[in-house]
Write a protein that holds these residues in place. Structure first.
Motif, PDB file in Angstrom:
ATOM      1  N   SER A   1       0.812  -1.223   0.000  1.00 20.26           N
ATOM      2  CA  SER A   1       0.000   0.000   0.000  1.00 20.26           C
ATOM      3  C   SER A   1       0.844   1.272   0.000  1.00 20.26           C
ATOM      4  N   GLN A   2       2.104   1.172   0.421  1.00 17.90           N
ATOM      5  CA  GLN A   2       2.970   2.350   0.462  1.00 17.90           C
ATOM      6  C   GLN A   2       3.502   2.738  -0.914  1.00 17.90           C
ATOM      7  N   VAL A   3       3.479   1.781  -1.850  1.00 12.43           N
ATOM      8  CA  VAL A   3       4.098   2.026  -3.152  1.00 12.43           C
ATOM      9  C   VAL A   3       3.147   1.715  -4.313  1.00 12.43           C
ATOM     10  N   TYR A   4       1.878   1.571  -4.012  1.00 11.60           N
ATOM     11  CA  TYR A   4       0.917   1.068  -4.989  1.00 11.60           C
ATOM     12  C   TYR A   4      -0.380   1.843  -4.863  1.00 11.60           C
ATOM     13  N   LYS A   5      -0.934   2.233  -6.010  1.00 14.33           N
ATOM     14  CA  LYS A   5      -2.237   2.895  -5.988  1.00 14.33           C
ATOM     15  C   LYS A   5      -2.911   2.702  -7.342  1.00 14.33           C
TER      16      LYS A   5
ATOM     17  N   GLY B   1      -3.908   0.124  -8.873  1.00 14.49           N
ATOM     18  CA  GLY B   1      -3.477  -0.998  -9.687  1.00 14.49           C
ATOM     19  C   GLY B   1      -2.075  -0.921 -10.249  1.00 14.49           C
ATOM     20  N   LYS B   2      -1.280   0.057  -9.812  1.00 12.99           N
ATOM     21  CA  LYS B   2       0.088   0.126 -10.337  1.00 12.99           C
ATOM     22  C   LYS B   2       1.031   0.746  -9.305  1.00 12.99           C
ATOM     23  N   LEU B   3       2.338   0.485  -9.506  1.00 13.53           N
ATOM     24  CA  LEU B   3       3.357   1.063  -8.640  1.00 13.53           C
ATOM     25  C   LEU B   3       3.398   2.574  -8.817  1.00 13.53           C
ATOM     26  N   THR B   4       3.620   3.280  -7.726  1.00  7.12           N
ATOM     27  CA  THR B   4       3.716   4.729  -7.796  1.00  7.12           C
ATOM     28  C   THR B   4       5.149   5.185  -8.069  1.00  7.12           C
ATOM     29  N   SER B   5       6.125   4.297  -7.781  1.00  5.52           N
ATOM     30  CA  SER B   5       7.528   4.639  -8.038  1.00  5.52           C
ATOM     31  C   SER B   5       8.388   3.390  -7.916  1.00  5.52           C
ATOM     32  N   GLY B   6       9.600   3.467  -8.473  1.00  8.54           N
ATOM     33  CA  GLY B   6      10.575   2.399  -8.306  1.00  8.54           C
ATOM     34  C   GLY B   6      10.172   1.081  -8.933  1.00  8.54           C
ATOM     35  N   SER B   7      10.665   0.000  -8.316  1.00 12.81           N
ATOM     36  CA  SER B   7      10.392  -1.355  -8.804  1.00 12.81           C
ATOM     37  C   SER B   7      10.110  -2.257  -7.611  1.00 12.81           C
ATOM     38  N   ALA B   8       9.320  -3.300  -7.836  1.00 10.13           N
ATOM     39  CA  ALA B   8       8.903  -4.125  -6.696  1.00 10.13           C
ATOM     40  C   ALA B   8       8.577  -5.555  -7.098  1.00 10.13           C
TER      41      ALA B   8
ATOM     42  N   ALA C   1     -15.291   2.065   1.572  1.00  5.57           N
ATOM     43  CA  ALA C   1     -13.994   1.690   2.141  1.00  5.57           C
ATOM     44  C   ALA C   1     -13.386   0.532   1.359  1.00  5.57           C
ATOM     45  N   ALA C   2     -14.218  -0.418   0.927  1.00  9.67           N
ATOM     46  CA  ALA C   2     -13.725  -1.572   0.174  1.00  9.67           C
ATOM     47  C   ALA C   2     -13.039  -1.138  -1.118  1.00  9.67           C
ATOM     48  N   ALA C   3     -13.600  -0.142  -1.779  1.00 15.62           N
ATOM     49  CA  ALA C   3     -13.017   0.360  -3.027  1.00 15.62           C
ATOM     50  C   ALA C   3     -11.644   0.985  -2.781  1.00 15.62           C
ATOM     51  N   ILE C   4     -11.516   1.714  -1.684  1.00 11.05           N
ATOM     52  CA  ILE C   4     -10.229   2.334  -1.344  1.00 11.05           C
ATOM     53  C   ILE C   4      -9.200   1.260  -0.985  1.00 11.05           C
ATOM     54  N   LEU C   5      -9.630   0.271  -0.227  1.00  7.84           N
ATOM     55  CA  LEU C   5      -8.740  -0.838   0.133  1.00  7.84           C
ATOM     56  C   LEU C   5      -8.174  -1.505  -1.123  1.00  7.84           C
ATOM     57  N   GLN C   6      -9.037  -1.783  -2.049  1.00  6.98           N
ATOM     58  CA  GLN C   6      -8.613  -2.455  -3.282  1.00  6.98           C
ATOM     59  C   GLN C   6      -7.636  -1.590  -4.074  1.00  6.98           C
ATOM     60  N   ALA C   7      -7.882  -0.295  -4.101  1.00  5.15           N
ATOM     61  CA  ALA C   7      -7.012   0.617  -4.848  1.00  5.15           C
ATOM     62  C   ALA C   7      -5.583   0.609  -4.313  1.00  5.15           C
ATOM     63  N   TYR C   8      -5.439   0.333  -3.007  1.00  4.37           N
ATOM     64  CA  TYR C   8      -4.118   0.320  -2.388  1.00  4.37           C
ATOM     65  C   TYR C   8      -3.534  -1.093  -2.255  1.00  4.37           C
ATOM     66  N   GLY C   9      -4.167  -2.065  -2.893  1.00  3.71           N
ATOM     67  CA  GLY C   9      -3.591  -3.404  -2.932  1.00  3.71           C
ATOM     68  C   GLY C   9      -3.928  -4.300  -1.764  1.00  3.71           C
ATOM     69  N   TYR C  10      -4.917  -3.920  -0.967  1.00  2.00           N
ATOM     70  CA  TYR C  10      -5.352  -4.768   0.137  1.00  2.00           C
ATOM     71  C   TYR C  10      -6.434  -5.738  -0.325  1.00  2.00           C
ATOM     72  N   GLN C  11      -6.526  -6.842   0.389  1.00  2.00           N
ATOM     73  CA  GLN C  11      -7.638  -7.780   0.206  1.00  2.00           C
ATOM     74  C   GLN C  11      -8.594  -7.584   1.373  1.00  2.00           C
TER      75      GLN C  11
END
Length: 250
Positions: free
Chosen positions: A187-191, A193-200, A239-249
């Motif tokens: 969630s710190q590097v993802y929003k 459906g994609k990475l916000t920076s760097g590589s992972a 809240a579920a939509a926001i969770l999903q956007a940040y890569g949470y289940q």
């Protein structure tokens, strides 16, 4: 005069009702959930009028603060065991605990192309520093040590590990270049459906115990309508939509 008095009384009553309806809730939030909670809190305030006052930190440290009388009313932990322990010890509202998110661990570098989709950079062991959160207080740090154990890399990288006090500090070590790579919350590097920076490398869930994150109303929030409203909101579709956007289940 009588009408003016009546109008003043009515205004006072309306203000009192508004004060009762709109309340603040003091929330202790695991560091990994900082960005999602900020988004959820903004939507929650618009929908309900209630305001979230959040503090962010390591789950283990919050446990100590709660036991020492900190004024938190809701606890959004990075694990399920700490809220369960508080529940057993009588510090929560019974029946309020539930899993609000299942976290995802990522091996991340601020450098583009440094970490591939299989985490080969970790196995190559060509880096100088590997950042993780303190596994004694941060569940994502514990998950990171489990990954290293299961990959048979714990001994090889032991002297290269730098520990952050929490997952935010672990992320900062990497983002500032003090560590070439590190285990962070996705969630710190993802929003969106994609990475916000760097590589992972998104770490397969089979390599560590599930990061079930539980929420609970603490004793101090028993009579606060905003605490109950926040818990209800966390279970809802917004809240579920926001969770999903940040890569949470869920």
């Amino acid at each position: 005069m009588h009408l003016n008095h009546l109008a003043a009384l009515l205004l006072t009553t309306l203000c009192t009702v508004a004060t009762v309806e709109a309340a603040e809730v003091q929330v202790a939030v695991a560091s990994n959930f900082t960005a999602p909670l900020q988004a959820i809190a903004a939507d929650f305030e618009k929908a309900t009028g209630h305001k979230v006052v959040a503090a962010y930190g390591a789950t283990g440290q919050f446990y100590t603060q709660i036991k020492n009388g900190a004024p938190f009313e809701v606890f959004l932990a990075a694990d399920d065991s700490t809220p369960a322990r508080l529940e057993t010890e009588g510090d929560t509202v019974k029946g309020s605990r539930f899993t609000y998110a299942i976290g995802t661990l990522a091996l991340w570098s601020a450098k583009t192309g440094y970490v591939d989709d299989n985490g080969q950079a970790l196995k190559d062991n060509a880096f100088r520093h590997l950042s993780i959160a303190n596994p004694k207080v941060a569940p994502y740090g514990l998950a990171a040590t489990q990954v290293l154990d299961r990959l048979g890399l714990a001994t090889q990288v032991k002297d290269k590990i730098v520990e952050g006090q929490n997952i935010t500090q672990a992320y900062q070590f990497v983002s500032t270049g003090n560590a070439e790579l590190g285990f962070v919350a996705l969630s710190q590097v993802y929003k969106d459906g994609k990475l916000t920076s760097g590589s992972a490398w998104i770490v397969p869930a089979r390599l560590h115990d599930p990061i079930k994150q539980d929420a609970v109303i603490l004793g101090k929030g028993r009579d606060n309508p905003a605490a109950t409203a926040l818990m209800d909101y966390l279970k809802g579709p917004q809240a579920a939509a926001i969770l999903q956007a940040y890569g949470y289940q869920r």
